[in-house]
Design an enzyme around this catalytic site. Sequence first.
Site, short mmCIF file in Angstrom:
data_model
loop_
_atom_site.label_atom_id
_atom_site.label_comp_id
_atom_site.label_asym_id
_atom_site.label_seq_id
_atom_site.Cartn_x
_atom_site.Cartn_y
_atom_site.Cartn_z
N ASP A 74 0.90 -1.10 0.15
CA ASP A 74 0.04 0.02 -0.08
C ASP A 74 0.84 1.16 0.14
OD1 ASP A 74 0.77 0.28 2.75
OD2 ASP A 74 -0.61 -0.72 3.40
N LYS B 40 -5.03 1.23 0.49
CA LYS B 40 -6.05 1.93 0.96
C LYS B 40 -5.89 3.05 1.58
CE LYS B 40 -6.15 -2.04 3.40
NZ LYS B 40 -6.29 -3.13 4.11
N MET C 273 -3.36 6.82 12.76
CA MET C 273 -4.51 7.18 11.71
C MET C 273 -5.56 7.91 12.31
SD MET C 273 -3.88 3.42 10.12
CE MET C 273 -3.75 2.87 11.80
#
Length: 303
Positions: free
Chosen positions: A79, A100, A215
Amino acid sequence: MTTDANAADAETDSDARSEADSNAEPETDGGTDSNAGSSSTGETVTGTVSLVGSGPGDPELLTVKAKRLLEDADVVLHDKLPGPEIIDTLPDDRREDVGKRAGGERTPQSEINERLVELAREGKDVVRLKGGDSFVFGRGGEEAEYLAERGVPFEVVPGVTSAIAAPAVAGVPVTHRDHASSVSFVTGHEDPTKDDSAVDWDALAATGGTIVVLMGVGRLPDYTAALLEAGTAPETPVALIERGTWPGQRVATGTLETIVDVRDEEEISPPAVTVIGDVAATRETVVEFIENDYETPATGAEE
């Protein structure tokens, strides 16, 4: 505390690509498989999947084993979180972007799982490359279970987790004898107002110590409000480390009460690590002497 992430998966998967009948997963009973690799003797050969943590993003922080596997792999599924400097070293014909990104298009995790099995059954040695450590909010555990259930051999190659490395290179230790003897790692994807949230912000506030949120840039207003409501002091120091160890790393600091405004003023964006606790204030005492090639100052962030 854990949930999942690359983080705790308030991840919203896009619709999986439709699978043709000819690509359906074969049984794992050792029977014939038209997609499996074959040895010179005609025996079925299954490749190995390596679940590899890339570290926070600086190629020099890759482990020796991770570097070797990346060089030798037939295919690397990655990713964006390993960072541009690591991704750019991967040959185009041996890598697949299955990334993602928060709020953007993404490859469903179910499709990634299926692709790992498919490639291994073709006899390929595959690296599943994730930022940080793949078993810290990286879905490495889910992928390991999926591979095991289908009889695909795999190995785990730990990486330096960005939850510790990103704050460290910015001058913020997650523990410190004078400030914090415990640290909690939390996903920032979950909505603190959810009735069934797996993150107990009241318990985290009561525990004290350092809270590291991965995140969590988008939901910063939600969980800072939850901690304030749970009784955490408004003046508690907070640091935001954006793109830790990547080119253009930025750091912004404030307090639990001010950090949302700081984020907006400095335009801090994902990926970023949030550090909440007294340790965040230690940066001010060391930042003048930190030597690295990462950091671009966030104007006004040190006020």
